[in-house]
Write a protein that holds these residues in place. Sequence first.
Motif, PDB file in Angstrom:
ATOM      1  N   HIS A  83       9.763  11.548  32.635  1.00 14.15           N
ATOM      2  CA  HIS A  83       9.587  12.997  32.741  1.00 14.15           C
ATOM      3  C   HIS A  83      10.493  13.551  33.823  1.00 14.15           C
ATOM      4  CE1 HIS A  83       6.154  13.283  30.034  1.00 14.15           C
ATOM      5  NE2 HIS A  83       5.600  12.251  30.646  1.00 14.15           N
ATOM      6  N   ARG A  84      11.033  14.754  33.571  1.00 15.49           N
ATOM      7  CA  ARG A  84      11.845  15.482  34.539  1.00 15.49           C
ATOM      8  C   ARG A  84      11.094  16.745  34.946  1.00 15.49           C
ATOM      9  NH1 ARG A  84      15.514  17.722  31.938  1.00 15.49           N
ATOM     10  NH2 ARG A  84      14.827  17.136  29.831  1.00 15.49           N
ATOM     11  N   VAL A  85      11.035  17.009  36.242  1.00 19.19           N
ATOM     12  CA  VAL A  85      10.248  18.157  36.712  1.00 19.19           C
ATOM     13  C   VAL A  85      10.975  18.882  37.843  1.00 19.19           C
ATOM     14  CG1 VAL A  85       8.928  16.738  38.341  1.00 19.19           C
ATOM     15  CG2 VAL A  85       7.953  18.884  37.497  1.00 19.19           C
ATOM     16  N   LYS A  86      10.881  20.194  37.835  1.00 18.44           N
ATOM     17  CA  LYS A  86      11.387  21.040  38.915  1.00 18.44           C
ATOM     18  C   LYS A  86      10.540  22.301  38.929  1.00 18.44           C
ATOM     19  CE  LYS A  86      15.027  23.040  35.977  1.00 18.44           C
ATOM     20  NZ  LYS A  86      16.499  23.257  35.828  1.00 18.44           N
ATOM     21  N   LEU A  87      10.684  23.111  39.975  1.00 23.26           N
ATOM     22  CA  LEU A  87       9.891  24.338  40.056  1.00 23.26           C
ATOM     23  C   LEU A  87      10.643  25.407  40.815  1.00 23.26           C
ATOM     24  CD1 LEU A  87       6.976  24.059  42.637  1.00 23.26           C
ATOM     25  CD2 LEU A  87       8.909  22.502  42.610  1.00 23.26           C
TER      26      LEU A  87
ATOM     27  N   PHE B  31      15.650  27.275  41.195  1.00 22.10           N
ATOM     28  CA  PHE B  31      14.885  26.057  40.967  1.00 22.10           C
ATOM     29  C   PHE B  31      15.186  25.024  42.046  1.00 22.10           C
ATOM     30  CE2 PHE B  31      14.339  27.519  36.563  1.00 22.10           C
ATOM     31  CZ  PHE B  31      13.003  27.176  36.358  1.00 22.10           C
ATOM     32  N   SER B  32      14.175  24.236  42.362  1.00 23.20           N
ATOM     33  CA  SER B  32      14.360  23.087  43.252  1.00 23.20           C
ATOM     34  C   SER B  32      15.220  22.044  42.557  1.00 23.20           C
ATOM     35  CB  SER B  32      12.994  22.474  43.576  1.00 23.20           C
ATOM     36  OG  SER B  32      12.439  21.906  42.387  1.00 23.20           O
ATOM     37  N   PRO B  33      15.751  21.069  43.288  1.00 27.30           N
ATOM     38  CA  PRO B  33      16.383  19.926  42.621  1.00 27.30           C
ATOM     39  C   PRO B  33      15.372  19.244  41.694  1.00 27.30           C
ATOM     40  CG  PRO B  33      16.903  19.938  44.962  1.00 27.30           C
ATOM     41  CD  PRO B  33      15.847  20.983  44.755  1.00 27.30           C
ATOM     42  N   GLU B  34      15.865  18.743  40.566  1.00 26.53           N
ATOM     43  CA  GLU B  34      14.986  18.104  39.578  1.00 26.53           C
ATOM     44  C   GLU B  34      14.637  16.670  39.998  1.00 26.53           C
ATOM     45  OE1 GLU B  34      15.107  18.878  35.006  1.00 26.53           O
ATOM     46  OE2 GLU B  34      16.426  17.171  35.414  1.00 26.53           O
ATOM     47  N   ARG B  35      13.404  16.275  39.774  1.00 26.81           N
ATOM     48  CA  ARG B  35      12.951  14.911  40.039  1.00 26.81           C
ATOM     49  C   ARG B  35      12.563  14.232  38.739  1.00 26.81           C
ATOM     50  NH1 ARG B  35      15.528  15.495  44.412  1.00 26.81           N
ATOM     51  NH2 ARG B  35      14.430  16.443  46.188  1.00 26.81           N
ATOM     52  N   THR B  36      12.777  12.911  38.686  1.00 24.30           N
ATOM     53  CA  THR B  36      12.469  12.125  37.489  1.00 24.30           C
ATOM     54  C   THR B  36      11.432  11.057  37.821  1.00 24.30           C
ATOM     55  OG1 THR B  36      14.707  12.450  36.601  1.00 24.30           O
ATOM     56  CG2 THR B  36      13.411  10.628  35.682  1.00 24.30           C
ATOM     57  N   VAL B  37      10.426  10.952  36.987  1.00 32.29           N
ATOM     58  CA  VAL B  37       9.397   9.914  37.146  1.00 32.29           C
ATOM     59  C   VAL B  37       9.161   9.254  35.797  1.00 32.29           C
ATOM     60  CG1 VAL B  37       8.253  11.071  39.081  1.00 32.29           C
ATOM     61  CG2 VAL B  37       7.515  11.545  36.749  1.00 32.29           C
ATOM     62  N   VAL B  38       8.649   8.007  35.838  1.00 29.17           N
ATOM     63  CA  VAL B  38       8.326   7.268  34.617  1.00 29.17           C
ATOM     64  C   VAL B  38       6.875   6.835  34.695  1.00 29.17           C
ATOM     65  CG1 VAL B  38       8.860   5.271  33.174  1.00 29.17           C
ATOM     66  CG2 VAL B  38      10.709   6.474  34.380  1.00 29.17           C
ATOM     67  N   THR B  39       6.083   7.173  33.695  1.00 31.79           N
ATOM     68  CA  THR B  39       4.672   6.806  33.708  1.00 31.79           C
ATOM     69  C   THR B  39       4.520   5.292  33.658  1.00 31.79           C
ATOM     70  OG1 THR B  39       4.558   7.004  31.286  1.00 31.79           O
ATOM     71  CG2 THR B  39       3.962   8.945  32.597  1.00 31.79           C
ATOM     72  N   GLY B  40       3.536   4.797  34.403  1.00 33.50           N
ATOM     73  CA  GLY B  40       3.292   3.357  34.426  1.00 33.50           C
ATOM     74  C   GLY B  40       4.096   2.597  35.445  1.00 33.50           C
ATOM     75  N   GLU B  41       5.008   3.297  36.169  1.00 38.60           N
ATOM     76  CA  GLU B  41       5.828   2.606  37.172  1.00 38.60           C
ATOM     77  C   GLU B  41       5.376   2.921  38.587  1.00 38.60           C
ATOM     78  OE1 GLU B  41       9.959   3.345  36.692  1.00 38.60           O
ATOM     79  OE2 GLU B  41      10.130   2.111  34.894  1.00 38.60           O
ATOM     80  N   GLU B  42       4.225   3.580  38.716  1.00 40.02           N
ATOM     81  CA  GLU B  42       3.769   3.917  40.057  1.00 40.02           C
ATOM     82  C   GLU B  42       3.317   2.667  40.792  1.00 40.02           C
ATOM     83  OE1 GLU B  42       0.318   4.789  37.167  1.00 40.02           O
ATOM     84  OE2 GLU B  42       2.495   4.845  37.205  1.00 40.02           O
TER      85      GLU B  42
ATOM     86  N   THR C 236       5.522  12.097  41.978  1.00 31.04           N
ATOM     87  CA  THR C 236       5.029  10.722  41.910  1.00 31.04           C
ATOM     88  C   THR C 236       4.098  10.561  40.719  1.00 31.04           C
ATOM     89  OG1 THR C 236       5.088  10.615  44.332  1.00 31.04           O
ATOM     90  CG2 THR C 236       3.863   8.891  43.180  1.00 31.04           C
ATOM     91  N   ALA C 237       4.365   9.536  39.896  1.00 32.49           N
ATOM     92  CA  ALA C 237       3.479   9.243  38.764  1.00 32.49           C
ATOM     93  C   ALA C 237       2.245   8.499  39.269  1.00 32.49           C
ATOM     94  CB  ALA C 237       4.219   8.411  37.725  1.00 32.49           C
ATOM     95  N   ARG C 238       1.100   8.813  38.662  1.00 37.07           N
ATOM     96  CA  ARG C 238      -0.157   8.182  39.056  1.00 37.07           C
ATOM     97  C   ARG C 238      -1.012   7.922  37.819  1.00 37.07           C
ATOM     98  NH1 ARG C 238      -4.922  10.805  40.441  1.00 37.07           N
ATOM     99  NH2 ARG C 238      -3.782  12.789  40.612  1.00 37.07           N
ATOM    100  N   ARG C 239      -1.532   6.666  37.718  1.00 34.50           N
ATOM    101  CA  ARG C 239      -2.371   6.292  36.578  1.00 34.50           C
ATOM    102  C   ARG C 239      -3.851   6.373  36.962  1.00 34.50           C
ATOM    103  NH1 ARG C 239      -0.954   1.198  35.887  1.00 34.50           N
ATOM    104  NH2 ARG C 239       0.443   1.365  34.077  1.00 34.50           N
ATOM    105  N   THR C 240      -4.665   6.913  36.054  1.00 33.28           N
ATOM    106  CA  THR C 240      -6.117   6.926  36.213  1.00 33.28           C
ATOM    107  C   THR C 240      -6.740   6.395  34.926  1.00 33.28           C
ATOM    108  OG1 THR C 240      -6.526   9.121  35.262  1.00 33.28           O
ATOM    109  CG2 THR C 240      -5.888   9.039  37.595  1.00 33.28           C
ATOM    110  N   ASP C 241      -8.043   6.313  34.883  1.00 29.67           N
ATOM    111  CA  ASP C 241      -8.720   5.868  33.662  1.00 29.67           C
ATOM    112  C   ASP C 241      -8.487   6.840  32.509  1.00 29.67           C
ATOM    113  OD1 ASP C 241      -9.711   3.704  35.045  1.00 29.67           O
ATOM    114  OD2 ASP C 241     -11.656   4.648  35.482  1.00 29.67           O
TER     115      ASP C 241
END
Length: 298
Positions: free
Chosen positions: A271-275, A287-298, A208-213
Motif C-alpha cells: 500500500h502507498r499512502v500520503k496525506l 501532499f506529504s512524501p508518500e510512504r509504502t508499507v506491505v501487510t504481514g511484514e510488520e 507502519t503496518a500492523r496485524r490484529t485478529d
Amino acid sequence: MEPDRPPTAPTGVTAVASSATSVHVMWNQSTDDKGVRHYEVLLGGKKVKEVPGERHMVDITDLTPGTKQVFTVRALDSEGKKGPASKRVSVTTPEQGKEDTRPPTAPAGLTAEAGGSRAATLTWKAAEDDDAVASYDVYQGGSKIHSVGGESTSAVLTGLRPGTAYRFTVKARDAAGNTSPASPEARLTTTGKGSPEAGAAPTELTATARRTDEGHYIDLAWVAPRTGGEVTEYQIRLDGKQDTSLVWGGKVPEGKAKYTFFVGKEDGVEHRVKLRAKLPDGTWGGFSPERTVVTGEE
C-alpha cells in the motif's frame, strides 16, 4: 547571553457577536525570539480559551445574551513566559428575543477583489431576517475563515497565499444562531507566484503496518504543517486515490498527530499512502512524501 524576552502583545484584536451567546475573536499574531507556543483569550480578565500559537481566531460560546463582553489576548512563548495583554475590546451580545427558528435570507451580490498577493476584499448585499442579522460568516470552500458584525456588508481577508485560486461564499446568522443558505460564490486568484500543491505539507510522516485478529491496519503519524492557524482536517490518499477525510472533532493533537485505518485481511499487499491538510484559508496544502508499507511484514 541575552535574557529571554516575552512575546509582544497581540495587535488588531476584534470581537464580533456571532449570535446572542457567541463571540468571534480575532487578532494579529505576536512575535517572540523563541516562537509563540499558544495564546490565551481572556474575558473580563479571566482566561476562557487557549489556542495554539499558529492560530489567530476563536469562537467563544455559552455567553449570556444582551451583555457587554470585554476581551483581551496574550501570548506565551515556548518556555511559558507570558507577554503583555492586548488592548481591551468590547462587544455586546444581542438579546435572545422570542423563540426564533427562521434563518435569514442568503446574502446576495457577493463580489471579491484581490488586494495584492495575500489579501482580498469581499462585498455583498445585506440579508433579511424577521428580527435582525447578528453576523456574517465568510467561507472558503467549506471552511469558515472570517466573521463580521451584522451591520457590515464587506470584509477584508488577510493571510491568503500568493497565486492561489479562491472560492468564497457568505452566510448570515441571526441572534438565535440560525444560519442562512450560502450566498452565490465569488472567485478570485491572488497575484504573485504560488502553488497550492507545493507548500504547507505535513512532515515526518511514518506509516507502519500492523496485524490484529481482525486483519491488517496502517498506523500513521505526522507533524502538521506550520500555517497561520489550526489544522483540523486532512485528506488521506491510499494507493493513488482518496480514501478518507480525517476531521478532528475535539482538541487538535499537539506535536505528532496519529491515525489508524483498516486495509484488509490479506498478507503481502503493498500500500502507498500520503496525506495533505486543509489550511486555515480554506484551501488544501501540498501532499506529504508518500510512504509504502506491505501487510504481514510488520
